[in-house]
Design a protein around this motif. Structure first.
Motif, PDB file in Angstrom:
ATOM      1  N   LYS D 117       0.824  -1.215   0.000  1.00  0.00           N
ATOM      2  CA  LYS D 117       0.000   0.000   0.000  1.00  0.00           C
ATOM      3  C   LYS D 117       0.857   1.264   0.000  1.00  0.00           C
ATOM      4  N   MET D 118       1.904   1.258  -0.801  1.00  0.00           N
ATOM      5  CA  MET D 118       2.748   2.454  -0.880  1.00  0.00           C
ATOM      6  C   MET D 118       2.025   3.549  -1.640  1.00  0.00           C
ATOM      7  N   ARG D 119       2.247   4.796  -1.203  1.00  0.00           N
ATOM      8  CA  ARG D 119       1.565   5.943  -1.795  1.00  0.00           C
ATOM      9  C   ARG D 119       2.336   6.516  -2.977  1.00  0.00           C
ATOM     10  N   GLY D 120       3.553   6.118  -3.170  1.00  0.00           N
ATOM     11  CA  GLY D 120       4.383   6.653  -4.252  1.00  0.00           C
ATOM     12  C   GLY D 120       5.830   6.401  -3.927  1.00  0.00           C
ATOM     13  N   THR D 121       6.706   7.112  -4.632  1.00  0.00           N
ATOM     14  CA  THR D 121       8.137   6.979  -4.363  1.00  0.00           C
ATOM     15  C   THR D 121       8.696   8.332  -3.971  1.00  0.00           C
ATOM     16  N   PRO D 122       9.703   8.367  -3.090  1.00  0.00           N
ATOM     17  CA  PRO D 122      10.254   7.203  -2.411  1.00  0.00           C
ATOM     18  C   PRO D 122       9.386   6.789  -1.223  1.00  0.00           C
ATOM     19  N   SER D 123       9.411   5.496  -0.923  1.00  0.00           N
ATOM     20  CA  SER D 123       8.801   4.969   0.289  1.00  0.00           C
ATOM     21  C   SER D 123       9.847   4.136   1.008  1.00  0.00           C
ATOM     22  N   LEU D 124       9.768   4.154   2.314  1.00  0.00           N
ATOM     23  CA  LEU D 124      10.732   3.403   3.111  1.00  0.00           C
ATOM     24  C   LEU D 124       9.986   2.548   4.129  1.00  0.00           C
ATOM     25  N   VAL D 125      10.317   1.269   4.147  1.00  0.00           N
ATOM     26  CA  VAL D 125       9.682   0.343   5.082  1.00  0.00           C
ATOM     27  C   VAL D 125      10.769  -0.305   5.932  1.00  0.00           C
ATOM     28  N   LEU D 126      10.570  -0.299   7.238  1.00  0.00           N
ATOM     29  CA  LEU D 126      11.484  -1.011   8.141  1.00  0.00           C
ATOM     30  C   LEU D 126      10.788  -2.251   8.654  1.00  0.00           C
ATOM     31  N   ILE D 127      11.477  -3.378   8.499  1.00  0.00           N
ATOM     32  CA  ILE D 127      10.932  -4.672   8.916  1.00  0.00           C
ATOM     33  C   ILE D 127      11.874  -5.231   9.975  1.00  0.00           C
ATOM     34  N   ASP D 128      11.325  -5.632  11.099  1.00  0.00           N
ATOM     35  CA  ASP D 128      12.205  -6.041  12.201  1.00  0.00           C
ATOM     36  C   ASP D 128      12.725  -7.471  12.005  1.00  0.00           C
ATOM     37  N   ARG D 129      13.529  -7.905  12.937  1.00  0.00           N
ATOM     38  CA  ARG D 129      14.174  -9.210  12.791  1.00  0.00           C
ATOM     39  C   ARG D 129      13.171 -10.362  12.789  1.00  0.00           C
ATOM     40  N   LEU D 130      11.975 -10.080  13.283  1.00  0.00           N
ATOM     41  CA  LEU D 130      10.939 -11.108  13.337  1.00  0.00           C
ATOM     42  C   LEU D 130      10.012 -11.054  12.124  1.00  0.00           C
ATOM     43  N   GLY D 131      10.246 -10.070  11.237  1.00  0.00           N
ATOM     44  CA  GLY D 131       9.453 -10.036  10.011  1.00  0.00           C
ATOM     45  C   GLY D 131       8.261  -9.096  10.037  1.00  0.00           C
ATOM     46  N   SER D 132       8.138  -8.289  11.079  1.00  0.00           N
ATOM     47  CA  SER D 132       7.004  -7.356  11.155  1.00  0.00           C
ATOM     48  C   SER D 132       7.388  -5.969  10.660  1.00  0.00           C
ATOM     49  N   ILE D 133       6.448  -5.305  10.015  1.00  0.00           N
ATOM     50  CA  ILE D 133       6.658  -3.912   9.608  1.00  0.00           C
ATOM     51  C   ILE D 133       6.636  -3.026  10.850  1.00  0.00           C
ATOM     52  N   ARG D 134       7.671  -2.180  10.981  1.00  0.00           N
ATOM     53  CA  ARG D 134       7.743  -1.295  12.152  1.00  0.00           C
ATOM     54  C   ARG D 134       7.695   0.183  11.772  1.00  0.00           C
ATOM     55  N   LYS D 135       7.950   0.465  10.492  1.00  0.00           N
ATOM     56  CA  LYS D 135       7.839   1.848  10.009  1.00  0.00           C
ATOM     57  C   LYS D 135       7.487   1.803   8.540  1.00  0.00           C
ATOM     58  N   ALA D 148      18.425   6.287  13.931  1.00  0.00           N
ATOM     59  CA  ALA D 148      17.978   5.909  15.275  1.00  0.00           C
ATOM     60  C   ALA D 148      17.034   4.715  15.224  1.00  0.00           C
ATOM     61  N   GLU D 149      16.138   4.732  14.261  1.00  0.00           N
ATOM     62  CA  GLU D 149      15.157   3.655  14.184  1.00  0.00           C
ATOM     63  C   GLU D 149      15.811   2.326  13.792  1.00  0.00           C
ATOM     64  N   ILE D 150      16.704   2.374  12.818  1.00  0.00           N
ATOM     65  CA  ILE D 150      17.386   1.137  12.427  1.00  0.00           C
ATOM     66  C   ILE D 150      18.281   0.648  13.565  1.00  0.00           C
ATOM     67  N   GLY D 151      19.000   1.592  14.195  1.00  0.00           N
ATOM     68  CA  GLY D 151      19.869   1.216  15.309  1.00  0.00           C
ATOM     69  C   GLY D 151      19.090   0.521  16.417  1.00  0.00           C
ATOM     70  N   ALA D 152      17.933   1.068  16.734  1.00  0.00           N
ATOM     71  CA  ALA D 152      17.116   0.476  17.803  1.00  0.00           C
ATOM     72  C   ALA D 152      16.599  -0.903  17.398  1.00  0.00           C
TER      73      ALA D 152
END
Lengths: 168, 168, 168, 168
Positions: D117-135, D148-152
């Motif tokens: 469900k991306m709205r356009g480009t660029p889009s950025l998705v962070l997926i955690d080590r367990l496979g869930s979308i976090r951002k 900060a978000e990736i580091g955490a």
């Protein structure tokens, strides 16, 4: 990031701005401390380190991260009075606590700068929630890297939250 | 750019740095004068106007263009001593002449700033080879535009040459 | 800036965008021509040269300065179709005329690029009101310098005016 | 960052660059995944998101963080061939794997873009080590925040290390 297992040295300073009372590093235990040493007439401090410190201050929650400015005067001692530093803080709209490092009768390097063995300004020190120094950098540090390092250190204490912002 | 057909007001200042003797605007007739008013604790002055003035100074030939810095203190009078301004000039490695505007007993606005009716810092004034004000801007001015305006004014006196630089 | 006293070579191109009809360099005589050679997949073209060309186009009056984009494909010939270039112009909202350089059966360097002896992209050529090349640069050129050079060349034809902008 | 407790959707793509074989998101479980959706003719993708993705790729260890580029063509379908994307990757010296999203017969939005469900480009998705979308962000994201978000997220798996760099 290194892990030295020594407590970071306590502050020894002469003045605090943006803080109702003197702050002790030991009292910040439990939070990540971002210690940014700067000087109001140092070009890299003013262009990079100070605005970065302000953005770090705005982004993280106070319970996770404490940003502390350390004004380290190691030259131009006569020129840079507390009035100059206070006016600088006002003009740059800094909101985080800023301490003025205590002058040293033994030489030009003030006390806290000497304790931390800083090479000049800007310097950035990251102290973890347990009080250990984990990073010590001289010069400008890029945002992505410092963000990652603070994020990782903050996360050592469990789930963190970032302030919301129109910029992201 | 406007053409007012009035001579730009003369400087009234208390100190000169980077100049062996006081400079008179009238003695700069025949050259384009770029007058950059700044203040060492003003964020936009420090981030934009001062480095731009230094680059203009480096790019044009002295016979074509004279860059003059005017330190305009209209607040923080007690804090910003000549020692602070001198240290700033040293730290930022400024090579163009900088005058410290003369304080005014009648109020906070110093004399030259008042004569030019500047609204604050940074302000930029372009004076043509005949001594007339041709531009008066408050705030940051983009490089392309100021380059074009200075280039055009300089060319009014015939063929100009620019300094060579690795950046181009 | 040099003064070669030769007419700049005429364009030899296959397609024009943002122009109702093909443009001849000879028909632009009387105006300063800013010829910006770029390639849609060249990082420095996209980051620096193309946005700069657009800003030059917006700043000067058409009677003084004509900005012409030259898409110079000297590699990736199969990939970079006219459709790609057209989509690029649309995405970057370019308003100045852009010509696609004519492919050369004898080798990878297209015709106009060869005539001008360009070393790659981005390249910037300044042509004076009389049709002579006055500057030829390879790589990014800083705004202050290019502004000064165009301003001076434009002024050779008498008083110029710049477009008003909120940025200045 | 949110915690949805759903697995992020699997990729459905037509081509992979910088990878010897197709990558499955499920096979990246255990690592933080930074999914950067971009388009080669999208100005914000090219100016911000793509270079940021490359810097993230260089900074973190592969065992902690996997950067995946997703070329999402939702307009200019005919123009943006795989050859264009390949040339772009070469010109920008991208080293992380890039997938070309699979076209969708049902409309202009390609399959993976639709699943996320991306709205356009660029889009950025962070997926955690367990496979869930976090951002999930649309538009440019600032370096400090994304760091900060990736580091955490990376730290959720234990101590991380960053690559050394002259920039810090």
């Amino acid at each position: 990031m290194t892990n030295t297992h020594h407590y970071a040295p306590e502050f020894q300073v002469r003045t605090w701005f943006n803080s109702e009372r003197p702050l002790l590093l030991s009292a910040l235990r439990g939070r990540v401390v971002v210690l940014t040493a700067f000087q109001v007439l140092c070009p890299k401090s003013v262009a990079f380190a100070v605005p970065q410190a302000q953005r770090i201050h705005e982004m993280f929650e106070p319970k996770d991260v404490a940003v502390i400015g350390l004004h380290a005067t190691f030259e131009h001692h006569a020129a840079i009075t507390d009035s100059v530093i206070e006016a600088f803080i006002q003009e740059y709209r800094l909101k985080f606590p800023v301490a003025v490092d205590a002058p040293n009768d033994a030489g030009p390097i003030p006390h806290t700068m000497e304790r931390y063995k800083m090479r000049g300004t800007p310097s950035l020190v990251l102290i973890d929630r347990l009080g250990s120094i984990r990073k010590h950098a001289f010069g400008a540090v890029d945002d992505l890297r410092i963000g990652a390092e603070i994020g990782a250190l903050a996360q050592e204490g469990g789930a963190i939250a970032l302030a919301r912002s129109s910029a992201a």
